[in-house]
Design a protein around this motif. Sequence first.
Motif, PDB file in Angstrom:
ATOM      1  N   HIS B 222       0.940  -1.265  -0.047  1.00 54.66           N
ATOM      2  CA  HIS B 222       0.031  -0.093  -0.108  1.00 54.66           C
ATOM      3  C   HIS B 222       0.846   1.312   0.081  1.00 54.66           C
ATOM      4  O   HIS B 222       1.452   1.588   1.171  1.00 54.66           O
ATOM      5  CB  HIS B 222      -1.036  -0.073   1.239  1.00 54.66           C
ATOM      6  CG  HIS B 222      -1.499   1.248   1.551  1.00 54.66           C
ATOM      7  ND1 HIS B 222      -1.992   1.627   2.828  1.00 54.66           N
ATOM      8  CD2 HIS B 222      -2.042   2.277   0.672  1.00 54.66           C
ATOM      9  CE1 HIS B 222      -2.583   2.812   2.545  1.00 54.66           C
ATOM     10  NE2 HIS B 222      -2.770   3.218   1.335  1.00 54.66           N
ATOM     11  N   HIS B 223       0.891   1.878  -1.276  1.00 51.90           N
ATOM     12  CA  HIS B 223       1.726   3.182  -1.248  1.00 51.90           C
ATOM     13  C   HIS B 223       0.897   4.416  -0.527  1.00 51.90           C
ATOM     14  O   HIS B 223      -0.254   4.697  -1.349  1.00 51.90           O
ATOM     15  CB  HIS B 223       2.171   3.567  -2.721  1.00 51.90           C
ATOM     16  CG  HIS B 223       2.966   4.627  -2.765  1.00 51.90           C
ATOM     17  ND1 HIS B 223       2.818   5.537  -4.056  1.00 51.90           N
ATOM     18  CD2 HIS B 223       3.748   5.199  -2.134  1.00 51.90           C
ATOM     19  CE1 HIS B 223       3.945   6.479  -3.850  1.00 51.90           C
ATOM     20  NE2 HIS B 223       4.343   6.429  -2.427  1.00 51.90           N
ATOM     21  N   PHE B 224       1.202   4.848   0.500  1.00 48.97           N
ATOM     22  CA  PHE B 224       0.352   5.703   1.061  1.00 48.97           C
ATOM     23  C   PHE B 224       0.039   7.065   0.194  1.00 48.97           C
ATOM     24  O   PHE B 224      -0.982   7.421   0.145  1.00 48.97           O
ATOM     25  CB  PHE B 224       1.024   6.236   2.255  1.00 48.97           C
ATOM     26  CG  PHE B 224       1.311   5.403   3.619  1.00 48.97           C
ATOM     27  CD1 PHE B 224       0.497   4.473   3.692  1.00 48.97           C
ATOM     28  CD2 PHE B 224       2.523   5.363   4.168  1.00 48.97           C
ATOM     29  CE1 PHE B 224       0.752   3.309   4.658  1.00 48.97           C
ATOM     30  CE2 PHE B 224       2.818   4.314   5.188  1.00 48.97           C
ATOM     31  CZ  PHE B 224       1.919   3.417   5.504  1.00 48.97           C
ATOM     32  N   ALA B 225       0.961   7.680  -0.308  1.00 50.08           N
ATOM     33  CA  ALA B 225       1.148   8.788  -0.995  1.00 50.08           C
ATOM     34  C   ALA B 225      -0.189   8.770  -2.163  1.00 50.08           C
ATOM     35  O   ALA B 225      -0.767   9.863  -2.360  1.00 50.08           O
ATOM     36  CB  ALA B 225       2.426   9.250  -1.908  1.00 50.08           C
ATOM     37  N   CYS B 226      -0.242   7.813  -2.959  1.00 50.87           N
ATOM     38  CA  CYS B 226      -1.159   7.576  -3.846  1.00 50.87           C
ATOM     39  C   CYS B 226      -2.313   6.609  -3.597  1.00 50.87           C
ATOM     40  O   CYS B 226      -3.363   6.315  -4.570  1.00 50.87           O
ATOM     41  CB  CYS B 226      -0.525   7.267  -5.224  1.00 50.87           C
ATOM     42  SG  CYS B 226       0.293   5.540  -5.507  1.00 50.87           S
ATOM     43  N   ALA B 227      -2.265   5.958  -2.506  1.00 48.96           N
ATOM     44  CA  ALA B 227      -3.325   5.207  -2.139  1.00 48.96           C
ATOM     45  C   ALA B 227      -3.435   3.931  -3.038  1.00 48.96           C
ATOM     46  O   ALA B 227      -4.207   2.903  -2.981  1.00 48.96           O
ATOM     47  CB  ALA B 227      -4.762   5.602  -2.247  1.00 48.96           C
ATOM     48  N   ARG B 242       9.554   0.694  -6.883  1.00 52.12           N
ATOM     49  CA  ARG B 242       8.960   1.778  -7.749  1.00 52.12           C
ATOM     50  C   ARG B 242       7.462   1.711  -7.654  1.00 52.12           C
ATOM     51  O   ARG B 242       6.861   0.586  -8.094  1.00 52.12           O
ATOM     52  CB  ARG B 242       9.820   1.883  -8.947  1.00 52.12           C
ATOM     53  CG  ARG B 242       8.960   2.878  -9.912  1.00 52.12           C
ATOM     54  CD  ARG B 242       9.711   2.757 -11.249  1.00 52.12           C
ATOM     55  NE  ARG B 242       8.861   3.088 -12.337  1.00 52.12           N
ATOM     56  CZ  ARG B 242       9.222   4.183 -12.743  1.00 52.12           C
ATOM     57  NH1 ARG B 242      10.195   5.058 -12.378  1.00 52.12           N
ATOM     58  NH2 ARG B 242       8.592   4.804 -13.885  1.00 52.12           N
ATOM     59  N   CYS B 243       6.638   2.679  -7.295  1.00 53.46           N
ATOM     60  CA  CYS B 243       5.104   2.396  -7.576  1.00 53.46           C
ATOM     61  C   CYS B 243       4.846   2.416  -8.909  1.00 53.46           C
ATOM     62  O   CYS B 243       5.044   3.263  -9.698  1.00 53.46           O
ATOM     63  CB  CYS B 243       4.566   3.690  -6.860  1.00 53.46           C
ATOM     64  SG  CYS B 243       2.767   3.596  -6.852  1.00 53.46           S
ATOM     65  N   PRO B 244       3.866   1.389  -9.421  1.00 54.03           N
ATOM     66  CA  PRO B 244       3.539   1.197 -10.677  1.00 54.03           C
ATOM     67  C   PRO B 244       2.378   2.511 -10.878  1.00 54.03           C
ATOM     68  O   PRO B 244       2.182   2.753 -12.147  1.00 54.03           O
ATOM     69  CB  PRO B 244       2.926  -0.115 -10.713  1.00 54.03           C
ATOM     70  CG  PRO B 244       2.379  -0.578  -9.571  1.00 54.03           C
ATOM     71  CD  PRO B 244       3.550   0.076  -8.495  1.00 54.03           C
ATOM     72  N   LYS B 245       1.818   3.005 -10.040  1.00 56.20           N
ATOM     73  CA  LYS B 245       0.741   3.993 -10.264  1.00 56.20           C
ATOM     74  C   LYS B 245       1.302   5.330 -10.540  1.00 56.20           C
ATOM     75  O   LYS B 245       1.229   6.014 -11.408  1.00 56.20           O
ATOM     76  CB  LYS B 245      -0.334   4.061  -9.239  1.00 56.20           C
ATOM     77  CG  LYS B 245      -1.572   5.032  -9.229  1.00 56.20           C
ATOM     78  CD  LYS B 245      -2.364   5.093  -8.166  1.00 56.20           C
ATOM     79  CE  LYS B 245      -3.456   5.768  -8.219  1.00 56.20           C
ATOM     80  NZ  LYS B 245      -4.379   5.684  -6.930  1.00 56.20           N
ATOM     81  N   CYS B 246       2.121   5.741  -9.584  1.00 57.26           N
ATOM     82  CA  CYS B 246       2.608   7.334  -9.501  1.00 57.26           C
ATOM     83  C   CYS B 246       3.916   7.404  -9.782  1.00 57.26           C
ATOM     84  O   CYS B 246       4.559   8.489  -9.839  1.00 57.26           O
ATOM     85  CB  CYS B 246       2.397   7.923  -8.081  1.00 57.26           C
ATOM     86  SG  CYS B 246       3.318   7.195  -6.870  1.00 57.26           S
ATOM     87  N   LYS B 247       4.594   6.147 -10.292  1.00 55.84           N
ATOM     88  CA  LYS B 247       6.259   6.140 -10.502  1.00 55.84           C
ATOM     89  C   LYS B 247       6.983   6.633  -9.737  1.00 55.84           C
ATOM     90  O   LYS B 247       8.270   7.016  -9.949  1.00 55.84           O
ATOM     91  CB  LYS B 247       6.361   6.828 -12.078  1.00 55.84           C
ATOM     92  CG  LYS B 247       5.177   6.502 -13.034  1.00 55.84           C
ATOM     93  CD  LYS B 247       5.206   5.044 -13.435  1.00 55.84           C
ATOM     94  CE  LYS B 247       3.920   4.818 -14.513  1.00 55.84           C
ATOM     95  NZ  LYS B 247       3.596   3.564 -14.459  1.00 55.84           N
TER      96      LYS B 247
END
Lengths: 429, 314
Positions: B222-227, B242-247
């Motif tokens: 769970h990446h806090f910044a982009c949920a 590396r977050c696949p949503k917000c990179k």
Amino acid sequence: MVTMLEDWIHWFTSLEFHQICLILLPILLIDAPRYAVGSLLMCIGDIFYDLMKVFIRCKDPQYDHCPSVCIVLAGLNEGETIGDTMESIWGTYPRMEMVIVDDGSTDGMFEVVERFAESRDNVICLRKTERGGKSSALNMALPYTNAEILVCVDTDSHLGPNAIWEIVQPFKEANVAAVSGAVIARNPFVNLTTWLQAIEYLRTIFLGRMLSDRLNLLGIVSGAFGAFRTSAIKQVHGWDVGPGEDGDLVIRLRKSGYRVKFRPYAQCFTNLPVAVGQLFKQRRRWDWSVVTFECRKHIDLLNPFHSSFTASNFFMVAERIVFTIFFQFAFWIYTIWLMFNMHQNVVYILLLNYIAYTVLEIFQYTAVLYYSLDRKRDLKIGMLIPLVPIYYLFLRTATMVAVLEEMLTRRSFRDNFVPAHVRSATWHW
Amino acid sequence: MINSSCRHSDKTQCPESIPATEIKGNRYPDSRCQSESGHHAANDTCARPNRRSELRVSIDNPCMIVPVMAEGFPDTQNISVGFALDISKKGIGFEIAGDNRIATNQVVFGLETDDGEMEFVSAIVRFIESQVASQRIGAEFLPEVQQLFTTANIRPNYDCKELKFRTGLSIDALRAWEDCGVLVGALNDKILVCPQCESLPTWRLGCPSCGASSTTSDQLIHHFACANIGHASEYKTDGSLRCPKCKFNDLVVGVDFEYLSGPQRCHNCGWSDSKLSPIGNCLSCGLRFAGHQALEIVINGYDVRRLDPLVYLP
Ligand SMILES: [Zn+2]
Ligand SMILES: [Zn+2]
Ligand SMILES: [Zn+2]
């Protein structure tokens, strides 16, 4: 009283046409074009259309689209209400599974959910040990479902008859990614606050979104009852951090080229805030997001040179910015200007405005009643229309406060709607 | 020992030498043999109280006698009550009203203690002496291994050949003894057993769909910044996360993201859900079944207050 009324009539008849226009400027510029005229035209059109149907004996459309559906219920400390909600939804649609996410409750909500899931296949209960906020709780459901449609329902809401059947129909069209249900007051007659909100919901959500939908300007799907195409949600990786995550998601879906629809008879009955303070707080949260999302995060939709630019997205964002922010300021500035320049007739002017607003409201409410499923109830709700102009003054104050504090201090990132560790990690648009 | 024969004589102990007035426990004054105590042979008038090596003590506590039928059932139709006359380490003499014969030789003898509780022991009737309106009976306590209410008989024991819990006496017999007030329910538990053969299965967590044990749990981030909540594998790049949503790069656990346990997946049938279910495996008949299919059976155990004759002896 009678002499005052006579005086007012005397004053009114002595006004020139341009003076009347000047006094009623906010109504003529803001309120009438935004909802009233459109709603009335839409309603008249539909009346003709319905009459045509009577003559040519069209059959009522059946529900012919039946995709698999996953109901997502995300809640925090909803142990008391979630049981009823689950029961009321379960079994109302044939291809249904349910994912319930407990966002770190301490009131035994998870036990209630587990008991419900025990005797039923296709019910998944998930528990987050630490609260992560509404958005992450909804996103938590995504890895667990392969259903075609995700239907999000508030944990304290009840769905109307055939609500799920209704809300999935627009997904027949492949490019529809989100459908908003209509949110109706469940507790309209508790006190003045809920009663007036009930009128407002019927007018702005039930009727207002019908119009936005026809104009393809719908930019919001109610968090209380909305449906999404799962593949589209997974494509945009679900909800972003709130508050205002519902609207943000819809804008991102529209940016990706999807359409958003409204289904007025997919109805969800929800409990409205009872206390004035609660209502004020709720509205501030809603209006913060106009600044954070429309004015900051998604301002690129107004850029005609952007790769994803479309006219309908432009108008959707422009409409919200102009009406929620620009005209709010204009309204208050105009009111103050009026007070100073025509102060000798302030009472008359207020009365004139009041009457104009009430008439406008009655016109629109007539349209509401035309579409209504429960006219008896809605007629009773409409009894308080004379108080609505005053209620709207209250809402305008909340909007004003919210817009100012969000513009100047980014207030939404200090709100406890989202837990602190998430707030500190996320971007402050 | 109480004997049914009179080959021995013991003048010092023989009740014949004791005056009638001194005999305790004689509640039947019209008895023909008032002067005799109740340890005479039942059918043999010439039988005489014998010499015994055991010390015996006169008592007058109320008592009850339950005949024991086949398979250890109580004969509830023929329960008699009366009064104990004397007791020794090996046996007891007592008198019951009426002339109904005790139906069986083996009885359960209950003696009321001074504080009003009944205590029980299995005994075998050795002689009965009929009186005008009563019978005097002598009974011998059975040795420990032949006692009816041994632990093995009244408590559940695990039979490791059949993989079942059993009691020595049948559950119906135990219930009947409980109904007579002899046994007291002491253990009542429920166990889940094989629905096919009622043997005790082994349990483990497994796939609720096919029962297989080969499952894995996906780990989520769970990446806090982009949920964003996605499979940990989606976040992996060489060396860092590396977050696949917000990179967003170089995510730090605790500050930027948290691990969450994700769906369980079955390698056998491809099922996926939030949690595994208990799966039973029967080693007796080989059946594999889901937890909710298991048969729930009640395990009963009983207690008895045992009569200890030594308490009455000096
Ligand atoms: Zn991210
Ligand atoms: Zn499986
Ligand atoms: Zn078996």
